[in-house]
Design a protein around this motif. Structure first.
Motif, PDB file in Angstrom:
ATOM      1  N   TRP A 128      10.681  24.821 -35.484  1.00 56.53           N
ATOM      2  CA  TRP A 128      11.449  25.821 -35.950  1.00 56.53           C
ATOM      3  C   TRP A 128      10.908  27.156 -35.436  1.00 56.53           C
ATOM      4  O   TRP A 128       9.960  27.119 -34.640  1.00 56.53           O
ATOM      5  CB  TRP A 128      10.880  25.914 -37.582  1.00 56.53           C
ATOM      6  CG  TRP A 128      11.146  24.732 -38.312  1.00 56.53           C
ATOM      7  CD1 TRP A 128      10.871  23.348 -38.358  1.00 56.53           C
ATOM      8  CD2 TRP A 128      12.053  24.608 -39.530  1.00 56.53           C
ATOM      9  NE1 TRP A 128      11.236  22.472 -38.970  1.00 56.53           N
ATOM     10  CE2 TRP A 128      12.129  23.373 -39.607  1.00 56.53           C
ATOM     11  CE3 TRP A 128      12.919  25.616 -39.991  1.00 56.53           C
ATOM     12  CZ2 TRP A 128      12.970  23.060 -40.877  1.00 56.53           C
ATOM     13  CZ3 TRP A 128      13.557  25.229 -40.902  1.00 56.53           C
ATOM     14  CH2 TRP A 128      13.940  24.198 -41.508  1.00 56.53           C
TER      15      TRP A 128
ATOM     16  N   LEU B  32       9.792  30.943 -36.010  1.00 52.11           N
ATOM     17  CA  LEU B  32       9.204  31.829 -37.086  1.00 52.11           C
ATOM     18  C   LEU B  32       9.423  33.305 -36.388  1.00 52.11           C
ATOM     19  O   LEU B  32       8.947  33.552 -35.445  1.00 52.11           O
ATOM     20  CB  LEU B  32       8.020  31.671 -37.741  1.00 52.11           C
ATOM     21  CG  LEU B  32       7.609  30.289 -38.108  1.00 52.11           C
ATOM     22  CD1 LEU B  32       6.127  30.218 -38.535  1.00 52.11           C
ATOM     23  CD2 LEU B  32       8.541  30.013 -39.503  1.00 52.11           C
TER      24      LEU B  32
ATOM     25  N   LEU C 270      11.259  33.181 -45.617  1.00 50.07           N
ATOM     26  CA  LEU C 270      10.126  32.357 -46.221  1.00 50.07           C
ATOM     27  C   LEU C 270       9.397  33.223 -46.972  1.00 50.07           C
ATOM     28  O   LEU C 270       8.941  32.748 -48.006  1.00 50.07           O
ATOM     29  CB  LEU C 270       9.343  31.921 -45.008  1.00 50.07           C
ATOM     30  CG  LEU C 270       8.405  30.808 -45.219  1.00 50.07           C
ATOM     31  CD1 LEU C 270       9.026  29.793 -45.799  1.00 50.07           C
ATOM     32  CD2 LEU C 270       7.742  30.442 -44.077  1.00 50.07           C
TER      33      LEU C 270
ATOM     34  N   LEU D 154       8.662  37.626 -43.236  1.00 51.07           N
ATOM     35  CA  LEU D 154       8.778  36.151 -42.519  1.00 51.07           C
ATOM     36  C   LEU D 154       9.695  35.483 -42.484  1.00 51.07           C
ATOM     37  O   LEU D 154      10.086  35.015 -43.848  1.00 51.07           O
ATOM     38  CB  LEU D 154       7.283  35.529 -42.939  1.00 51.07           C
ATOM     39  CG  LEU D 154       6.969  34.313 -42.057  1.00 51.07           C
ATOM     40  CD1 LEU D 154       6.737  34.563 -40.704  1.00 51.07           C
ATOM     41  CD2 LEU D 154       5.866  33.417 -42.933  1.00 51.07           C
TER      42      LEU D 154
ATOM     43  N   ILE E  44      12.567  32.038 -41.229  1.00 50.68           N
ATOM     44  CA  ILE E  44      12.267  30.768 -40.471  1.00 50.68           C
ATOM     45  C   ILE E  44      13.869  30.370 -40.171  1.00 50.68           C
ATOM     46  O   ILE E  44      14.657  30.590 -40.886  1.00 50.68           O
ATOM     47  CB  ILE E  44      11.400  29.914 -41.373  1.00 50.68           C
ATOM     48  CG1 ILE E  44      11.362  28.761 -40.728  1.00 50.68           C
ATOM     49  CG2 ILE E  44      12.245  29.518 -42.668  1.00 50.68           C
ATOM     50  CD1 ILE E  44      10.263  27.685 -41.182  1.00 50.68           C
TER      51      ILE E  44
END
Length: 305
Positions: free
Chosen positions: A119, A121, A149, A153, A155
């Motif tokens: 993933w 971020l 998220l 933040l 993702i």
């Protein structure tokens, strides 16, 4: 990075039409037509040809001319005169958009069954006064497959070149952008993470609506021909998959409809293709593109907007 103005955040003023598809915009249909019938060919198309084609899907002459003018103003088309007639050709920006559409439909697809998790971020903190930059950044992150998220933040279920996403936003050091590649670890509940970060109900509903409309023996019987059916069907499909982040299928609800919807789309495209191309070729008055954009690879087998 392609910048689909009306597909991503609706900021572009559009002529609203009663198109056969739910909520379709004339500019979106224009991209589909260009992708399936112009991309890969060094041609410019007469404005009257667009009017004839778009009349088949319920777009008026006035709205078609307005869409062409708006796209020229936004650098998505360019005019080329031939005698007293005006023709329209692709720009580099539009070529990139059409390439991206082809990649999403025919190469990456909607089913992510790749083993393992990798993933991306991104964390960011923008000053309160940066409303425009915040809106644009969030729109671009959604376009690139990110979901929120938590505050600041985001993702994405893929390796994303975030530098390309933010390159021309002029964020500067005050944006405090941080990017990481990550793998989930216990006790992270990835199904819960995905439910929190993405609107699965909305995305699944869009795929199911597509199936309800097109997975039948005689889809869109009111259309005059397969060119109209192809334009509406592909425009609807592009609108859905451009909002699909391609989440790992192992984390999605049982019976996720994306794979079935993709098979229906591909099958119908093959069914509509020959007649649609024959009609388009008959309607299109074209001239050679004397100053066309570089980067058209000439592979017109699957060239969807």
């Amino acid at each position: 990075m392609p910048n689909i103005i009306d597909e991503r955040d609706g900021v572009a003023a559009q002529v609203q039409e009663s198109l056969p598809g739910p909520g379709l915009r004339s500019q979106s249909v224009m991209f589909t037509f260009l992708g399936d019938h112009v991309y890969g060919h060094p041609l410019c198309v007469f404005s009257g040809s667009f009017i004839e084609v778009f009349a088949r899907v319920g777009v008026s002459e006035e709205a078609t001319r307005s869409t062409l003018s708006r796209m020229v103003a936004r650098g998505l088309l360019r005019r080329q005169r031939h005698g007293r007639r005006v023709y329209f050709g692709l720009t580099l920006r539009t070529v990139e958009i059409l390439k991206d559409g082809r990649r999403r439909i025919w190469h990456t697809g909607v089913v992510n069954d790749v083993p393992g998790d990798r993933w991306t971020l991104i964390g960011f903190s923008l000053p309160e006064s940066w409303q425009r930059q915040r809106h644009e950044l969030r729109s671009r992150l959604i376009w690139a497959g990110f979901g929120p998220l938590q505050n600041g933040l985001w993702i994405s279920p893929a390796e994303v070149d975030v530098e390309a996403v933010v390159r021309d936003l002029d964020l500067g050091p005050d944006a405090n952008v941080k990017v990481f590649s990550a793998e989930p670890r216990e006790p992270t509940d990835m199904e819960r993470v995905i439910r929190d970060a993405y609107d699965l109900d909305g995305l699944g509903g869009r795929y199911r609506d597509f199936l309800d409309r097109w997975d039948r023996a005689d889809p869109m019987p009111e259309a005059p021909d397969h060119l109209a059916r192809s334009l509406v069907m592909l425009t609807e499909w592009l609108r859905i998959i451009r909002t699909d982040p391609r989440l790992p299928v192992r984390y999605l609800p049982r019976g996720w409809p994306a794979g079935r919807a993709q098979r229906v789309c591909h099958t119908l495209h093959e069914r509509f293709r020959d007649e649609a191309r024959a009609i388009a070729a008959r309607l299109m008055d074209t001239v050679p593109d004397t100053a066309g954009p570089a980067g058209q690879d000439g592979d017109s087998r699957h060239t969807l907007a």
